[in-house]
Design a protein around this motif. Structure first.
Motif, PDB file in Angstrom:
ATOM      1  N   SER A  14       0.853  -1.315  -0.078  1.00 28.09           N
ATOM      2  CA  SER A  14       0.093   0.005  -0.141  1.00 28.09           C
ATOM      3  C   SER A  14       0.808   1.171   0.034  1.00 28.09           C
ATOM      4  O   SER A  14       0.127   2.341  -0.003  1.00 28.09           O
ATOM      5  CB  SER A  14      -0.930  -0.030   1.272  1.00 28.09           C
ATOM      6  OG  SER A  14      -1.749  -1.111   1.117  1.00 28.09           O
ATOM      7  N   VAL A  15       2.029   1.191  -0.202  1.00 27.81           N
ATOM      8  CA  VAL A  15       3.087   2.219  -0.003  1.00 27.81           C
ATOM      9  C   VAL A  15       3.754   2.741  -1.406  1.00 27.81           C
ATOM     10  O   VAL A  15       4.460   1.894  -1.847  1.00 27.81           O
ATOM     11  CB  VAL A  15       4.230   2.056   0.888  1.00 27.81           C
ATOM     12  CG1 VAL A  15       5.146   3.190   1.160  1.00 27.81           C
ATOM     13  CG2 VAL A  15       3.499   1.806   2.662  1.00 27.81           C
ATOM     14  N   LEU A  41       2.580   6.463  13.073  1.00 24.40           N
ATOM     15  CA  LEU A  41       2.473   6.428  11.690  1.00 24.40           C
ATOM     16  C   LEU A  41       1.109   7.127  11.184  1.00 24.40           C
ATOM     17  O   LEU A  41       0.870   7.739  10.325  1.00 24.40           O
ATOM     18  CB  LEU A  41       2.298   4.954  11.083  1.00 24.40           C
ATOM     19  CG  LEU A  41       3.577   4.389  11.209  1.00 24.40           C
ATOM     20  CD1 LEU A  41       3.472   2.639  11.173  1.00 24.40           C
ATOM     21  CD2 LEU A  41       4.530   4.463  10.262  1.00 24.40           C
ATOM     22  N   MET A  42       0.085   6.790  12.196  1.00 22.27           N
ATOM     23  CA  MET A  42      -1.350   7.414  11.576  1.00 22.27           C
ATOM     24  C   MET A  42      -1.434   9.064  11.915  1.00 22.27           C
ATOM     25  O   MET A  42      -2.275   9.464  11.497  1.00 22.27           O
ATOM     26  CB  MET A  42      -2.135   6.721  12.506  1.00 22.27           C
ATOM     27  CG  MET A  42      -2.540   5.158  12.173  1.00 22.27           C
ATOM     28  SD  MET A  42      -3.852   4.397  12.990  1.00 22.27           S
ATOM     29  CE  MET A  42      -5.300   5.274  12.497  1.00 22.27           C
ATOM     30  N   GLU A  43      -0.293   9.605  12.461  1.00 26.49           N
ATOM     31  CA  GLU A  43      -0.343  10.861  12.685  1.00 26.49           C
ATOM     32  C   GLU A  43       0.272  11.655  11.120  1.00 26.49           C
ATOM     33  O   GLU A  43      -0.298  12.793  11.127  1.00 26.49           O
ATOM     34  CB  GLU A  43       0.776  11.247  13.463  1.00 26.49           C
ATOM     35  CG  GLU A  43       0.389  11.320  15.118  1.00 26.49           C
ATOM     36  CD  GLU A  43       1.594  11.187  16.135  1.00 26.49           C
ATOM     37  OE1 GLU A  43       2.729  11.733  15.487  1.00 26.49           O
ATOM     38  OE2 GLU A  43       1.411  11.324  17.369  1.00 26.49           O
ATOM     39  N   ILE A  44       0.575  11.032  10.210  1.00 28.20           N
ATOM     40  CA  ILE A  44       0.932  11.279   8.977  1.00 28.20           C
ATOM     41  C   ILE A  44      -0.237  11.369   8.014  1.00 28.20           C
ATOM     42  O   ILE A  44      -1.091  10.445   8.054  1.00 28.20           O
ATOM     43  CB  ILE A  44       1.915  10.498   8.366  1.00 28.20           C
ATOM     44  CG1 ILE A  44       3.155  10.601   9.203  1.00 28.20           C
ATOM     45  CG2 ILE A  44       2.403  11.002   6.707  1.00 28.20           C
ATOM     46  CD1 ILE A  44       4.245   9.627   8.830  1.00 28.20           C
ATOM     47  N   ALA A  50      -5.223   0.786   7.792  1.00 28.42           N
ATOM     48  CA  ALA A  50      -4.874  -0.324   7.077  1.00 28.42           C
ATOM     49  C   ALA A  50      -3.398  -0.194   6.759  1.00 28.42           C
ATOM     50  O   ALA A  50      -2.604  -1.319   6.681  1.00 28.42           O
ATOM     51  CB  ALA A  50      -5.653  -0.279   5.810  1.00 28.42           C
ATOM     52  N   ILE A  51      -2.969   0.932   6.180  1.00 31.49           N
ATOM     53  CA  ILE A  51      -1.581   1.127   5.974  1.00 31.49           C
ATOM     54  C   ILE A  51      -0.478   0.859   6.784  1.00 31.49           C
ATOM     55  O   ILE A  51       0.455   0.225   6.791  1.00 31.49           O
ATOM     56  CB  ILE A  51      -1.336   2.712   4.950  1.00 31.49           C
ATOM     57  CG1 ILE A  51      -2.227   2.581   3.855  1.00 31.49           C
ATOM     58  CG2 ILE A  51       0.159   2.777   4.777  1.00 31.49           C
ATOM     59  CD1 ILE A  51      -2.182   4.000   3.179  1.00 31.49           C
ATOM     60  N   ALA A  52      -0.950   1.674   8.019  1.00 27.14           N
ATOM     61  CA  ALA A  52      -0.018   1.360   9.353  1.00 27.14           C
ATOM     62  C   ALA A  52       0.149   0.163   9.740  1.00 27.14           C
ATOM     63  O   ALA A  52       1.185  -0.408   9.962  1.00 27.14           O
ATOM     64  CB  ALA A  52      -0.855   2.300  10.426  1.00 27.14           C
ATOM     65  N   ASN A  57       3.600  -4.919   9.801  1.00 28.38           N
ATOM     66  CA  ASN A  57       3.546  -6.383   9.594  1.00 28.38           C
ATOM     67  C   ASN A  57       4.538  -6.233   8.537  1.00 28.38           C
ATOM     68  O   ASN A  57       4.207  -6.698   7.249  1.00 28.38           O
ATOM     69  CB  ASN A  57       2.477  -6.873   9.279  1.00 28.38           C
ATOM     70  CG  ASN A  57       2.332  -8.518   9.065  1.00 28.38           C
ATOM     71  OD1 ASN A  57       3.196  -8.886   9.452  1.00 28.38           O
ATOM     72  ND2 ASN A  57       1.233  -8.724   8.271  1.00 28.38           N
ATOM     73  N   HIS A  58       5.911  -6.185   8.786  1.00 30.25           N
ATOM     74  CA  HIS A  58       6.836  -5.909   7.511  1.00 30.25           C
ATOM     75  C   HIS A  58       7.957  -7.105   7.701  1.00 30.25           C
ATOM     76  O   HIS A  58       8.782  -7.056   6.754  1.00 30.25           O
ATOM     77  CB  HIS A  58       7.698  -4.702   7.928  1.00 30.25           C
ATOM     78  CG  HIS A  58       8.229  -4.592   9.261  1.00 30.25           C
ATOM     79  ND1 HIS A  58       7.990  -3.851  10.432  1.00 30.25           N
ATOM     80  CD2 HIS A  58       9.412  -5.121   9.607  1.00 30.25           C
ATOM     81  CE1 HIS A  58       8.503  -3.856  11.142  1.00 30.25           C
ATOM     82  NE2 HIS A  58       9.697  -4.652  10.859  1.00 30.25           N
TER      83      HIS A  58
END
Length: 364
Positions: A14-15, A41-44, A50-52, A57-58
């Protein structure tokens, strides 16, 4: 480890390039992105839950990146990440530039002068002649020529560049583990030694249809100017020209007859002010303001590159380091006034002589 994290960031589904740049602007490094907390992450802006979650989960992305790194090291592939100092600066100014580039070659991607040449895959003899003339004219100007490795105008520009010892870079729509089309394998091998092969795609990526517009934005973004030699009304060359325009880069096109299918795209670009018209390769030198920067030693090279008749050579010799009137040129050359007028007009159109007030002429 930083290279593994850089590659892994591009493997998070998703990135994309724009999102990755937002993350890098905030966290500075890919490693910091992967080690961030979900809340951070969600502050951006644009990063939802979902993306976070995908970023957090990398593990699979890191494992895949590690496997790619082995291939990259084995084949001595250079990797340019968006935050690196040596990332192509022209491309970096484009909002949708790739976050990562893979490169095999010797040419400097930040060379002072880079020109892209594009066109139809079904080049005519007219198009190939224009391409040859263009590359020959660029010989003295210390340029790198970029194109897309495709049939037609692309490969013609690569071949002409190699023949004249001009570095040439092929931008590819697939990974560096293959050459497409396969027929261009021998040319690609020579380009690695004098130029290079460049892509944003990891080894193993096949030349799918959707990859070619992505490739085109690199061709447009990495160069100072894009020249369209021949193009149909619809095709990759026009896409590249439109992208170059969106980047505020110079675009030039050769005109053709209105009845010619493979000049239809060029004529359209010129008619709609999407490209400036060039009738001769010397026009490009004028547009780019390179005339005053040509080294003195290039004079003989330039003259060799232009096909002059015996009479034209005689006139050029008379005008070397001086300005003469028509009558004086006629007397010294032995040409009649009518014959001389034809030769002077030919030299003017080739950009070799300049007409001055009072029927005076000098070399350009």
């Amino acid at each position: 480890m930083s290279l593994i994290y850089n590659i892994a960031l591009t493997l998070v589904r998703s990135v994309g390039d724009v999102t990755a740049k937002k993350l890098l602007d905030h966290f500075s490094t890919s490693e910091a992105v992967f080690k961030a907390r979900k809340r951070e992450l969600m502050e951006i802006q644009g990063i939802g839950e979902a993306i976070a979650s995908e970023i957090l989960n990398h593990k699979a992305a890191l494992e895949a990146a590690e496997k790619q790194l082995a291939f990259i090291k084995k084949h001595k592939i250079q990797v340019f990440f968006y935050t690196d100092e040596n990332y192509p600066r022209r491309l970096k100014n484009c909002n949708d530039a790739p976050v990562i580039l893979y490169y095999r070659g010797t040419a400097d991607l930040n060379h002072p002068r880079i020109i892209s040449i594009v066109g139809t895959r079904r080049a005519t003899e007219y198009g190939r002649k224009l391409c040859r003339e263009l590359v020959e004219t660029l010989v003295p100007y210390d340029v790198i020529i970029v194109s897309g490795m495709a049939y037609g105008i692309d490969v013609a520009s690569h071949k002409e560049s190699l023949a004249l010892n001009i570095p040439t870079i092929g931008v590819m729509a697939h990974g560096l583990d293959r050459i497409y089309p396969p027929l261009h394998q021998p040319i690609a091998q020579k380009m690695v030694l004098n130029g290079g092969l460049l892509t944003e795609f990891l080894p193993g990526t096949v030349p799918d249809k959707e990859n070619f517009p992505k490739r085109n934005r690199i061709i447009a973004g990495i160069a100072d100017a894009t020249i369209v030699v021949e193009a149909t009304a619809r095709g990759g060359a026009l896409i590249t020209a439109d992208i170059a325009n969106s980047y505020n880069r110079d675009v030039y096109a050769y005109p053709g007859r209105t009845s010619d299918q493979y000049s239809e795209g060029c004529n359209f670009l010129i008619k709609t002010n999407r490209a400036a018209l060039i009738a001769h390769a010397r026009d490009l030198i004028y547009y780019l303001g390179w005339e005053e920067t040509l080294p003195e030693k290039a004079d003989s090279q330039l003259q060799m590159a232009i096909d002059l008749s015996t009479e034209e050579h005689k006139i050029v010799g008379l005008l070397k380091d001086t300005t003469l009137a028509v009558d004086e040129i006629s007397a010294r050359s032995g040409l009649s006034q009518s014959r001389l007028a034809m030769q002077l007009l030919s030299l003017e159109m080739k950009g070799i002589v300049i007409a001055l007030p009072g029927k005076m002429y000098k070399l350009n």
